[in-house]
Enzyme design. Structure first.
Site, PDB file in Angstrom:
ATOM      1  CE  LYS A 190      13.839  16.391   0.122  1.00 32.55           C
ATOM      2  NZ  LYS A 190      15.296  16.264  -0.023  1.00 32.55           N
ATOM      3  CE  LYS A 224      17.237  22.698  -4.567  1.00 34.25           C
ATOM      4  NZ  LYS A 224      17.702  21.346  -4.816  1.00 34.25           N
ATOM      5  CE  LYS A 257      23.243  18.953  -0.307  1.00 35.88           C
ATOM      6  NZ  LYS A 257      22.502  17.714  -0.237  1.00 35.88           N
TER       7      LYS A 257
HETATM    8  N1  AQP Z   1      13.022  23.783  -5.784  1.00 35.27           N
HETATM    9  C1  AQP Z   1      12.980  22.771  -6.618  1.00 35.27           C
HETATM   10  N2  AQP Z   1      12.459  22.920  -7.857  1.00 35.27           N
HETATM   11  C2  AQP Z   1      12.417  21.885  -8.714  1.00 35.27           C
HETATM   12  N3  AQP Z   1      12.848  20.648  -8.431  1.00 35.27           N
HETATM   13  C3  AQP Z   1      13.368  20.437  -7.209  1.00 35.27           C
HETATM   14  N4  AQP Z   1      13.891  19.362  -6.611  1.00 35.27           N
HETATM   15  C4  AQP Z   1      14.279  19.679  -5.352  1.00 35.27           C
HETATM   16  N5  AQP Z   1      14.013  20.964  -5.111  1.00 35.27           N
HETATM   17  C5  AQP Z   1      13.461  21.473  -6.240  1.00 35.27           C
HETATM   18  C6  AQP Z   1      13.985  18.051  -7.241  1.00 35.27           C
HETATM   19  O1  AQP Z   1      13.549  17.092  -6.291  1.00 35.27           O
HETATM   20  C7  AQP Z   1      14.383  15.973  -6.311  1.00 35.27           C
HETATM   21  C8  AQP Z   1      14.910  15.886  -4.885  1.00 35.27           C
HETATM   22  O2  AQP Z   1      16.176  15.705  -4.778  1.00 35.27           O
HETATM   23  P1  AQP Z   1      16.907  15.473  -3.402  1.00 35.27           P
HETATM   24  O3  AQP Z   1      16.041  15.399  -2.235  1.00 35.27           O
HETATM   25  O4  AQP Z   1      17.753  14.285  -3.610  1.00 35.27           O
HETATM   26  O5  AQP Z   1      17.848  16.710  -3.244  1.00 35.27           O
HETATM   27  P2  AQP Z   1      17.721  18.218  -3.512  1.00 35.27           P
HETATM   28  O6  AQP Z   1      17.626  18.510  -4.966  1.00 35.27           O
HETATM   29  O7  AQP Z   1      18.888  18.808  -2.790  1.00 35.27           O
HETATM   30  O8  AQP Z   1      16.344  18.585  -2.845  1.00 35.27           O
HETATM   31  P3  AQP Z   1      16.086  19.554  -1.685  1.00 35.27           P
HETATM   32  O9  AQP Z   1      14.612  19.599  -1.463  1.00 35.27           O
HETATM   33  O10 AQP Z   1      16.759  20.865  -1.908  1.00 35.27           O
HETATM   34  O11 AQP Z   1      16.757  18.773  -0.488  1.00 35.27           O
HETATM   35  P4  AQP Z   1      17.860  19.220   0.545  1.00 35.27           P
HETATM   36  O12 AQP Z   1      17.334  20.460   1.164  1.00 35.27           O
HETATM   37  O13 AQP Z   1      17.942  18.077   1.506  1.00 35.27           O
HETATM   38  O14 AQP Z   1      19.135  19.423  -0.200  1.00 35.27           O
HETATM   39  C9  AQP Z   1      15.415  16.198  -7.407  1.00 35.27           C
HETATM   40  O15 AQP Z   1      14.953  15.585  -8.599  1.00 35.27           O
HETATM   41  C10 AQP Z   1      15.430  17.696  -7.573  1.00 35.27           C
HETATM   42  O16 AQP Z   1      15.777  18.126  -8.884  1.00 35.27           O
END
Ligand code: AQP
Length: 334
Positions: A198, A195, A112
């Site tokens: 969001k 992955k 990050k």
């Molecule tokens: N692509 C994915 N497939 C399966 N599980 C996913 N999760 C996120 N993306 C996927 C699961 O959703 C939860 C969200 O976690 P988070 O928002 O704390 O952070 P993250 O994993 O970093 O999610 P994002 O969507 O990728 O957010 P950003 O873009 O802000 O970093 C977790 O349980 C994760 O496993």
């Protein structure tokens, strides 16, 4: 001992089907098997810069998404992390005990912070102490995680063990990571090796829970694929990450295995398969999106659920915090 589960999502944007299939959908089932707490981790979101209006809106949207997707406030505590002040306080106490060497090993900070490491905030580096606090405050026994987060739960375990050992007292429950069912990692619609996220700059890389029918259809139409038809066995997906991802999504939304759905769609070209997938997504996401809109339109119910959730969570969290502070030698407030 009853299982107690805690998990949360950052309000960094509107949720995607990755968040839904990888997290929330599984949480809905867990509610009947354990004591469950689900939070919106706004304190984690600010480890990278956030627009205040967007953060505010996304926090409420994530809460609405939990409810719309089936998290039941009668069964689970649903709350906003910053409403339970003990998170910040225990986060600080634990950060004083977290060796920098441990944090240096964490890959997420490197990912990050990217090349601009000198400019990254201290919170991004130290957020694992806050995450450990989130988990340990509730004497959580099980933390549902994806593969990428196992390392973080390991660090939480190490911290809890080291605290208990140092003070020679069983203050913290040692949490176990667990991956429920078939681990579903949903990939970007633009690049099957990345992955779905969001905060990816491309909106076409993901499907939001609130996308309109037209947006869903368009994003699926534009999703990257390859010229081959769908194979008749899982081996046929080798070196075809985009094809595999679309089938994973198709299977997951029907609660079926990939092998099962291949029985229906093997041999189809993507121009035949994509409309099927789009229709499925529209039928599954439509009701969730509608309920989200209701919660966000008439906020009284949402607010009262979040208030009750924070009160329940605070009761548990304050008890742990009090024990920790007493153990560490703090003088209680007079
Ligand atoms: N692509 C994915 N497939 C399966 N599980 C996913 N999760 C996120 N993306 C996927 C699961 O959703 C939860 C969200 O976690 P988070 O928002 O704390 O952070 P993250 O994993 O970093 O999610 P994002 O969507 O990728 O957010 P950003 O873009 O802000 O970093 C977790 O349980 C994760 O496993």
């Amino acid at each position: 001992m009853t299982q107690r589960i805690l998990s949360g999502i950052q309000p960094t944007n509107n949720l995607t089907i990755g968040n839904y299939l990888g997290a929330i959908k599984n949480w809905v089932q867990m509610q009947d098997e354990a004591e469950t707490l689900f939070c919106i981790v706004d304190l984690h979101a600010i480890t990278v810069p956030q627009n205040p209006t967007a953060l505010h809106q996304a926090t409420l949207e994530v809460a609405a998404a939990y409810l719309a997707a089936g998290i039941d406030p009668q069964k689970s505590a649903i709350f906003i992390q910053s409403h339970v002040k003990a998170h910040v306080e225990l986060g600080w106490l634990l950060s004083c005990m977290t060796p920098m060497g441990w944090l240096n090993r964490m890959t997420q900070f490197k990912d990050k912070a990217g090349k601009n490491r000198e400019k990254a905030g201290l919170g991004l580096y130290a957020y694992l102490a806050l995450m450990a606090a989130d988990i340990l405050l509730y004497q959580t026994t099980h933390v549902p995680v994806g593969d990428d987060q196992k390392q973080h739960v390991e660090l939480t375990r190490d911290l809890a063990q080291s605290f208990n050992h140092h003070y020679n007292k069983e203050i913290f429950t040692i949490p176990e990571p667990f991956i429920k069912g078939e681990a579903k990692r949903i990939m970007s619609l633009r690049d099957g090796t990345k992955k779905m996220s969001k905060s990816d700059p491309s909106d076409f890389s993901r499907i939001h829970l609130t996308d309109s029918d037209d947006e869903i259809a368009q994003k699926i139409r534009k999703a990257k694929t390859d010229p081959e038809p769908l194979p008749d066995s899982l081996e046929g997906f080798e070196n075809r990450p985009e094809a595999k991802n679309l089938l994973t999504i198709y299977a997951a939304f029907q609660d079926k295995t990939m092998q099962d759905v291949l029985g229906d769609v093997a041999g189809k070209s993507f121009s035949d398969f994509k409309p099927l997938l789009a229709d499925l997504l529209i039928s599954k996401l439509g009701p969730i999106s509608q309920k989200m809109t209701q919660y966000l339109h008439e906020k009284t119910e949402l607010e009262s659920i979040l208030k009750a959730g924070a009160e329940n969570a605070s009761t548990l969290a304050e008890k742990t915090l009090k024990d920790v502070k007493e153990t560490m030698g703090f003088v209680a407030a007079f």
